[in-house]
Design a protein around this motif. Structure first.
Motif, PDB file in Angstrom:
ATOM      1  N   ALA A 181       0.845  -1.195   0.000  1.00 12.36           N
ATOM      2  CA  ALA A 181       0.000   0.000   0.000  1.00 12.36           C
ATOM      3  C   ALA A 181       0.879   1.242   0.000  1.00 12.36           C
ATOM      4  CB  ALA A 181      -0.897   0.013   1.231  1.00 12.36           C
ATOM      5  N   VAL A 182       0.287   2.352  -0.462  1.00  9.95           N
ATOM      6  CA  VAL A 182       0.954   3.649  -0.349  1.00  9.95           C
ATOM      7  C   VAL A 182       0.014   4.567   0.427  1.00  9.95           C
ATOM      8  CG1 VAL A 182       1.939   5.627  -1.552  1.00  9.95           C
ATOM      9  CG2 VAL A 182       2.162   3.336  -2.537  1.00  9.95           C
ATOM     10  N   ILE A 183       0.558   5.212   1.432  1.00  7.52           N
ATOM     11  CA  ILE A 183      -0.220   6.181   2.205  1.00  7.52           C
ATOM     12  C   ILE A 183       0.194   7.570   1.766  1.00  7.52           C
ATOM     13  CG2 ILE A 183      -0.869   6.960   4.503  1.00  7.52           C
ATOM     14  CD1 ILE A 183       0.285   4.490   5.660  1.00  7.52           C
ATOM     15  N   GLU A 184      -0.789   8.377   1.375  1.00  5.27           N
ATOM     16  CA  GLU A 184      -0.501   9.775   1.036  1.00  5.27           C
ATOM     17  C   GLU A 184      -1.028  10.639   2.164  1.00  5.27           C
ATOM     18  OE1 GLU A 184       1.003  11.063  -1.591  1.00  5.27           O
ATOM     19  OE2 GLU A 184       0.843   9.632  -3.253  1.00  5.27           O
ATOM     20  N   SER A 185      -0.143  11.413   2.763  1.00  2.69           N
ATOM     21  CA  SER A 185      -0.579  12.373   3.777  1.00  2.69           C
ATOM     22  C   SER A 185      -0.427  13.772   3.192  1.00  2.69           C
ATOM     23  CB  SER A 185       0.262  12.225   5.045  1.00  2.69           C
ATOM     24  OG  SER A 185       1.514  12.844   4.868  1.00  2.69           O
ATOM     25  N   VAL A 186      -0.824  14.783   3.954  1.00  2.00           N
ATOM     26  CA  VAL A 186      -0.630  16.148   3.472  1.00  2.00           C
ATOM     27  C   VAL A 186       0.844  16.437   3.261  1.00  2.00           C
ATOM     28  CG1 VAL A 186      -2.752  17.176   4.367  1.00  2.00           C
ATOM     29  CG2 VAL A 186      -0.768  16.994   5.856  1.00  2.00           C
ATOM     30  N   LYS A 187       1.712  15.652   3.911  1.00  2.00           N
ATOM     31  CA  LYS A 187       3.147  15.936   3.812  1.00  2.00           C
ATOM     32  C   LYS A 187       3.854  15.138   2.729  1.00  2.00           C
ATOM     33  CE  LYS A 187       3.444  16.636   8.783  1.00  2.00           C
ATOM     34  NZ  LYS A 187       3.857  15.927   9.994  1.00  2.00           N
ATOM     35  N   ALA A 188       3.577  13.807   2.652  1.00  2.00           N
ATOM     36  CA  ALA A 188       4.396  12.968   1.782  1.00  2.00           C
ATOM     37  C   ALA A 188       3.720  11.635   1.529  1.00  2.00           C
ATOM     38  CB  ALA A 188       5.762  12.730   2.429  1.00  2.00           C
ATOM     39  N   ALA A 189       4.302  10.865   0.643  1.00  3.04           N
ATOM     40  CA  ALA A 189       3.832   9.505   0.375  1.00  3.04           C
ATOM     41  C   ALA A 189       4.744   8.526   1.108  1.00  3.04           C
ATOM     42  CB  ALA A 189       3.872   9.224  -1.121  1.00  3.04           C
ATOM     43  N   SER A 190       4.160   7.486   1.697  1.00  6.16           N
ATOM     44  CA  SER A 190       4.951   6.459   2.368  1.00  6.16           C
ATOM     45  C   SER A 190       4.444   5.084   1.970  1.00  6.16           C
ATOM     46  CB  SER A 190       4.831   6.562   3.889  1.00  6.16           C
ATOM     47  OG  SER A 190       4.780   7.879   4.288  1.00  6.16           O
ATOM     48  N   ASP A 191       5.374   4.140   1.861  1.00  2.00           N
ATOM     49  CA  ASP A 191       5.009   2.782   1.473  1.00  2.00           C
ATOM     50  C   ASP A 191       4.685   1.933   2.700  1.00  2.00           C
ATOM     51  OD1 ASP A 191       5.624   3.461  -1.113  1.00  2.00           O
ATOM     52  OD2 ASP A 191       7.695   2.766  -0.959  1.00  2.00           O
ATOM     53  N   ILE A 192       3.736   1.028   2.533  1.00  7.27           N
ATOM     54  CA  ILE A 192       3.505  -0.030   3.511  1.00  7.27           C
ATOM     55  C   ILE A 192       4.005  -1.321   2.873  1.00  7.27           C
ATOM     56  CG2 ILE A 192       1.784  -1.314   4.830  1.00  7.27           C
ATOM     57  CD1 ILE A 192       2.001   1.531   5.711  1.00  7.27           C
ATOM     58  N   LEU A 193       4.934  -1.970   3.539  1.00  6.42           N
ATOM     59  CA  LEU A 193       5.582  -3.136   2.949  1.00  6.42           C
ATOM     60  C   LEU A 193       5.077  -4.409   3.595  1.00  6.42           C
ATOM     61  CD1 LEU A 193       9.229  -1.704   3.005  1.00  6.42           C
ATOM     62  CD2 LEU A 193       7.493  -1.475   1.199  1.00  6.42           C
ATOM     63  N   ALA A 194       5.116  -5.489   2.837  1.00  8.43           N
ATOM     64  CA  ALA A 194       4.749  -6.793   3.393  1.00  8.43           C
ATOM     65  C   ALA A 194       5.796  -7.166   4.441  1.00  8.43           C
ATOM     66  CB  ALA A 194       4.703  -7.835   2.284  1.00  8.43           C
ATOM     67  N   PRO A 195       5.361  -7.488   5.670  1.00  9.61           N
ATOM     68  CA  PRO A 195       6.330  -7.820   6.722  1.00  9.61           C
ATOM     69  C   PRO A 195       6.899  -9.227   6.568  1.00  9.61           C
ATOM     70  CG  PRO A 195       4.095  -7.935   7.595  1.00  9.61           C
ATOM     71  CD  PRO A 195       3.971  -7.446   6.178  1.00  9.61           C
ATOM     72  N   LEU A 196       6.193 -10.064   5.803  1.00  9.19           N
ATOM     73  CA  LEU A 196       6.564 -11.474   5.655  1.00  9.19           C
ATOM     74  C   LEU A 196       6.182 -11.938   4.256  1.00  9.19           C
ATOM     75  CD1 LEU A 196       4.875 -12.649   8.972  1.00  9.19           C
ATOM     76  CD2 LEU A 196       7.346 -12.810   8.551  1.00  9.19           C
ATOM     77  N   ASP A 197       6.712 -13.083   3.832  1.00 11.53           N
ATOM     78  CA  ASP A 197       6.227 -13.703   2.598  1.00 11.53           C
ATOM     79  C   ASP A 197       4.801 -14.200   2.846  1.00 11.53           C
ATOM     80  OD1 ASP A 197       8.823 -13.368   1.823  1.00 11.53           O
ATOM     81  OD2 ASP A 197       9.356 -15.498   1.813  1.00 11.53           O
TER      82      ASP A 197
END
Lengths: 375, 119
Positions: free
Chosen positions: B51-67
């Motif tokens: 996933a990508v989270i867009e906030s008023v400040k910036a974009a951040s990735d959400i990464l899979a923690p495991l396979d």
């Protein structure tokens, strides 16, 4: 980062719980505990107090003592009618270079016997050197380093400031004046950079904190950081120097032709006579090949600075790059600006490359949010 | 509940792992205005972008923690991205994934270790 400078309000920012970030060499509040979104909406619905003390304040005084001579001298550096600026009036201007690019944008006020300039923090040293290099024969150029600058913006700004300075209520948009607050000399303009009614207040550093606290004590006034200042100015369609305008963009390309009055255009009383005049006057006559436009991306994802703009949903070519972009809290959607070929018109669709996905973007009028000035 | 160095929380729910971002991360991101989630059914390797989270400040990735396989994404985030700020540890979960071995979670931080990391 121990070499960051501080404005006179630094301690107040910390007391108010601000998150501080480096900006143009200063340690500045990017947001307070309220957060960017609420700070933005608060400014549009009530009043926001901004520390803009990092910006440069410069007095330009003609050696002859006549403000008209200072105006004529400054006209050698800006494509703006300064001579036609009435006493206690202010207007927007920009320093141009020989190529027609923009060195900085600024506000110029006629304060009766001198001109008062407010310039961008990041450019102020260069601006003062530029003014001195070109105008020292006729003028004294003095950078004011012992005064802070506050911006009070929003629909209740008038009520808040006039409770302290009664004369402020009678000012109209772009009026300037000298006022007294508890024996302290204030230089006030009815202007700002949010699209809202409001004021910018120059106050001696010795009293900037006291004035800020007195304003924050008024109903509806909240401290607002640089984060919301950026989304407010972008919704208002205003340029941020170093992003939307710089030495590679001309005032005509930047769609700032409204700031070039008739007197300085071809056929005007004082035609040309500013750096880059040949290119700027030619672009005024023939139109520029590209122009700064407003963009409304489809959906909710913000397209930020650096995003490529393409002319097709698939394939196609890059036709520009976003220079400012973000989410507009008042318009509840993303917004951006870019320089695009002049052949494109409002209502046309282009595409932004968001992480490899093409997002449709409509070329849209600015401001994105209606301005609310006291004319 | 377990925590990753990327400020995600992981919670076991039956044979699935529920993934969200911590309150600390939500606060640092600022007001979230858009969440771009991949579709359910995606097979991911640890570190893949989900996933990508867009906030008023910036974009951040959400990464899979495991396979594993992403079996469900949170539809509420599309309608109300501000949920990430309002309830990051609860209603604003991002996705649920099926992993080969739930014991892999033992390698992540517990709450005390995470709190020590963020200071």
């Amino acid at each position: 980062m121990t070499d960051l400078k501080r404005t006179g309000l630094y301690d107040l920012h910390l007391r108010l719980g601000a998150k501080m970030v480096p900006f143009a060499g200063y340690d500045m509040p990017v947001q307070y505990p309220m957060g960017v979104m609420k700070e933005h909406l608060h400014t549009r619905s009530a009043a926001g107090l901004f520390d803009v003390g990092h910006m440069g304040q410069v007095i330009l005084r003609a050696k002859s003592g006549q403000v008209e001579d200072a105006a004529l001298a400054l006209e050698r550096l800006v494509p703006v009618d300064v001579l036609g600026l009435g006493v206690n009036r202010q207007r927007y201007a920009m320093f141009t270079n020989d190529a027609g690019g923009i060195l900085d944008d600024l506000m110029v006020a006629n304060r009766g016997d001198h001109l008062f300039l407010v310039v961008n923090a990041a450019c102020k040293q260069a601006d003062v050197a530029h003014l001195k290099a070109h105008l020292s024969d006729d003028c004294e150029v003095t950078e004011i380093t012992d005064r802070g600058l506050l911006a009070l913006q929003g629909p209740t700004a008038e009520a808040a400031l006039s409770a302290l300075v009664p004369g402020a209520a009678a000012m109209r948009f772009m009026d300037v004046g000298s006022f007294d607050w508890q024996g302290i000399p204030l230089w006030i303009s009815r202007s700002g950079y949010t699209g809202e009614d409001g004021y910018e207040i120059s106050v001696p550093d010795t009293h900037v904190t006291a004035l800020a606290e007195a304003l924050l004590a008024r109903t509806g006034v909240a401290p607002i950081g640089l984060g919301a200042r950026d989304s407010l100015r972008l919704e208002a369609g205003m340029c941020l120097y170093g992003h939307d305008i710089d030495t590679t963009t001309t005032p005509v390309e930047a769609n700032l032709t409204w700031a070039i009055q008739k007197a300085r255009r071809t056929g005007g009383a004082r035609e040309g006579g500013f750096p880059g005049a040949s290119r700027i006057l030619r672009e005024l006559a023939e139109g520029p090949s590209r122009r700064r436009v407003g963009l409304r991306p489809e959906g909710r994802a913000p397209l930020r600075e650096g995003v490529a703009i393409l002319d097709a949903a698939e394939g196609g070519a890059q036709i520009g790059t976003i220079c400012s972009g973000g989410f507009g809290p008042s318009i509840e959607g993303p917004m951006a600006m870019a320089y695009l070929p002049s052949s494109l018109k409002e209502g046309d669709t282009v595409w932004g490359d968001l992480r490899g996905k093409r997002v449709p973007v409509v070329i849209s009028p600015m401001p994105f949010h209606p301005t609310n000035y006291k004319r | 509940m377990k925590f990753t160095e990327e400020h995600e929380w992981l919670k076991v729910e039956g044979d699935l792992v529920v993934v969200g971002i911590t309150e600390h991360a939500a606060e640092a991101l600022g007001d979230v205005v858009f969440v771009d989630l991949k579709d359910a059914g995606l097979t991911v390797a640890k570190g893949d972008e989900v996933a990508v989270i867009e906030s008023v400040k910036a974009a951040s990735d959400i990464l899979a923690p495991l396979d594993g396989e992403v079996v469900e994404v949170n539809p509420a985030l599309g309608d109300n991205p501000a949920l990430v700020n309002e309830d990051p540890m609860g209603k604003a979960w991002f996705f649920k994934m099926k992993v080969a071995d739930l014991s892999a979670l033992d390698g992540f931080m517990d709450e005390d270790a995470y709190k020590a990391m963020i200071g």
